[in-house]
Scaffold this motif. Sequence first.
Motif, PDB file in Angstrom:
ATOM      1  N   LEU A 263      27.064  42.913 -28.725  1.00 26.03           N
ATOM      2  CA  LEU A 263      27.282  42.346 -27.629  1.00 26.03           C
ATOM      3  C   LEU A 263      26.804  40.833 -27.435  1.00 26.03           C
ATOM      4  O   LEU A 263      27.265  40.027 -26.842  1.00 26.03           O
ATOM      5  N   ARG A 264      25.914  40.652 -28.263  1.00 22.48           N
ATOM      6  CA  ARG A 264      25.216  39.223 -28.414  1.00 22.48           C
ATOM      7  C   ARG A 264      26.146  38.079 -29.160  1.00 22.48           C
ATOM      8  O   ARG A 264      26.222  37.177 -28.589  1.00 22.48           O
ATOM      9  N   ASN A 265      26.678  38.618 -30.247  1.00 23.39           N
ATOM     10  CA  ASN A 265      27.889  37.935 -31.170  1.00 23.39           C
ATOM     11  C   ASN A 265      27.372  36.733 -31.447  1.00 23.39           C
ATOM     12  O   ASN A 265      28.176  35.763 -31.082  1.00 23.39           O
ATOM     13  N   ARG A 266      26.381  36.548 -31.758  1.00 23.81           N
ATOM     14  CA  ARG A 266      25.766  35.371 -32.522  1.00 23.81           C
ATOM     15  C   ARG A 266      24.626  35.696 -33.305  1.00 23.81           C
ATOM     16  O   ARG A 266      24.023  36.425 -33.303  1.00 23.81           O
ATOM     17  N   MET A 267      24.507  34.686 -34.371  1.00 28.34           N
ATOM     18  CA  MET A 267      23.513  34.738 -35.429  1.00 28.34           C
ATOM     19  C   MET A 267      22.023  34.579 -34.973  1.00 28.34           C
ATOM     20  O   MET A 267      21.777  33.865 -34.210  1.00 28.34           O
ATOM     21  N   ALA A 268      21.095  35.393 -35.302  1.00 31.46           N
ATOM     22  CA  ALA A 268      19.798  35.498 -34.886  1.00 31.46           C
ATOM     23  C   ALA A 268      19.215  34.159 -35.461  1.00 31.46           C
ATOM     24  O   ALA A 268      19.458  33.677 -36.330  1.00 31.46           O
ATOM     25  N   THR A 269      18.132  33.628 -34.569  1.00 25.72           N
ATOM     26  CA  THR A 269      17.275  32.655 -35.159  1.00 25.72           C
ATOM     27  C   THR A 269      16.266  32.984 -36.098  1.00 25.72           C
ATOM     28  O   THR A 269      16.072  34.115 -36.428  1.00 25.72           O
ATOM     29  N   ARG A 270      15.538  31.937 -37.012  1.00 21.34           N
ATOM     30  CA  ARG A 270      14.737  32.432 -37.891  1.00 21.34           C
ATOM     31  C   ARG A 270      13.430  33.379 -37.399  1.00 21.34           C
ATOM     32  O   ARG A 270      12.942  34.171 -37.745  1.00 21.34           O
ATOM     33  N   LYS A 271      13.027  32.821 -36.179  1.00 16.74           N
ATOM     34  CA  LYS A 271      11.800  33.109 -35.429  1.00 16.74           C
ATOM     35  C   LYS A 271      12.031  34.468 -34.992  1.00 16.74           C
ATOM     36  O   LYS A 271      11.359  35.481 -35.040  1.00 16.74           O
ATOM     37  N   GLY A 272      13.322  34.823 -34.610  1.00 19.98           N
ATOM     38  CA  GLY A 272      13.670  36.186 -34.133  1.00 19.98           C
ATOM     39  C   GLY A 272      13.774  37.095 -35.362  1.00 19.98           C
ATOM     40  O   GLY A 272      13.551  38.223 -35.238  1.00 19.98           O
ATOM     41  N   VAL A 273      14.328  36.796 -36.513  1.00 19.03           N
ATOM     42  CA  VAL A 273      14.177  37.487 -37.651  1.00 19.03           C
ATOM     43  C   VAL A 273      12.875  37.699 -38.201  1.00 19.03           C
ATOM     44  O   VAL A 273      12.723  39.071 -38.409  1.00 19.03           O
ATOM     45  N   LEU A 274      12.045  36.896 -37.889  1.00 16.04           N
ATOM     46  CA  LEU A 274      10.619  37.048 -38.332  1.00 16.04           C
ATOM     47  C   LEU A 274       9.974  38.121 -37.377  1.00 16.04           C
ATOM     48  O   LEU A 274       9.263  39.235 -37.906  1.00 16.04           O
TER      49      LEU A 274
END
Length: 386
Positions: A263-274
């Motif tokens: 649903l989001r259809n975009r790449m996560a940010t680095r902080k989000g990945v952390l």
Amino acid sequence: MLADSSATNRWQLLRWFISSATFSVPQAAGPITFSLVALSLTGDASRGAAIVLAMTLAQVAGAIPAARLGRNRPAATFLRLLVAIRTAALVLIATLAAGGAPFIWLILAAAIGGSVNGAAHGYLRSVLNALTPAERLPRALGVAATLNELTFVVAPVAASGLGSVSPVFAVLALAGLGAVPILLVPQSRAAPIDGMLHAGGSVLSPPILLWLLCSLAGGAAVAAIEIGAVALALRFGYEPALAFLFTVPLCVASVAGGVWVSLRNRMATRKGVLIQLSIMTLGAAFVALEQSVATTVVGAVLVGSVLAPLGTYYSLILDTLAPPQRRTEVFALLRTANSSGVIFASAILTIASLSATLIGVAGLMFLATSAVAFATYRRQSRPSRV
């Protein structure tokens, strides 16, 4: 004409999704199935980890050589050949188990099937690039992750049910479902991978290695739960067939994570990945506590909730970091890294206790999360490609 072309593209993408989901059946059902096979042959369910270990060790060893063998062949055609080899190896395992062969022969047959698995994943992922424009790739990967996790929900339950009746039939069933890509994978526009051996750029640069480490740690966290599911059930006083009590919550949570990515259809940010890595580390720690069924299930849910978002991110970031002509190798390495996590968990479980396995996996997750945290804060002061 445009409508016909669009319909054809959608049909090809649907075939790829089905191929991707069924490709994962042996991996999803294997831990429980092989544990039940080992239990029927040796009386020790934990020896099933040796089959998984052999399969994944062979995958690590064979990923790059097998991927390079197909460099002058169409990706989909070579993928079918690799899946056929894996299917034949699984049928051989079932035949050996039915005949009561020495357990070592089952391990050797598993190694044959595993030797082509990493390369097959690399080619399957490469085919998707030819079917989907770059702006839709996050959604496609999210859908694939959701379907993949649905496979991981259904397959362990089915394996438990079929395996409790006949472990041999369970192996044959996962072999048959895992062979579906031979029939359905679309013949994409992807050309043979010419010049792979001489392509420039390293597939083991520091940025790539960072995300391979994360995939390895995540693979270990999931494997510790899935391979140790039968042992966990026995630990808490349940029947072996109820091992899905721990694997299904993990996979249901992962399905939810895959839906969120789609649903989001975009790449996560680095902080989000952390943050996601931190959640997985916390979940692994909860499982390692072994305090109660409830605590273990909560840990499994935490691990599963970020599994699809992290897997999608790894695939997307490596797509950008990989040298263009060596993407298939890098995708094969991504599956190999994940399998190396399975090796890590399987090896400890084979030679030590379940508790030692869970603690070791939690420590590995903490190490990977710390490495990303260090790289993230270093990146803030000096921009890099990581």
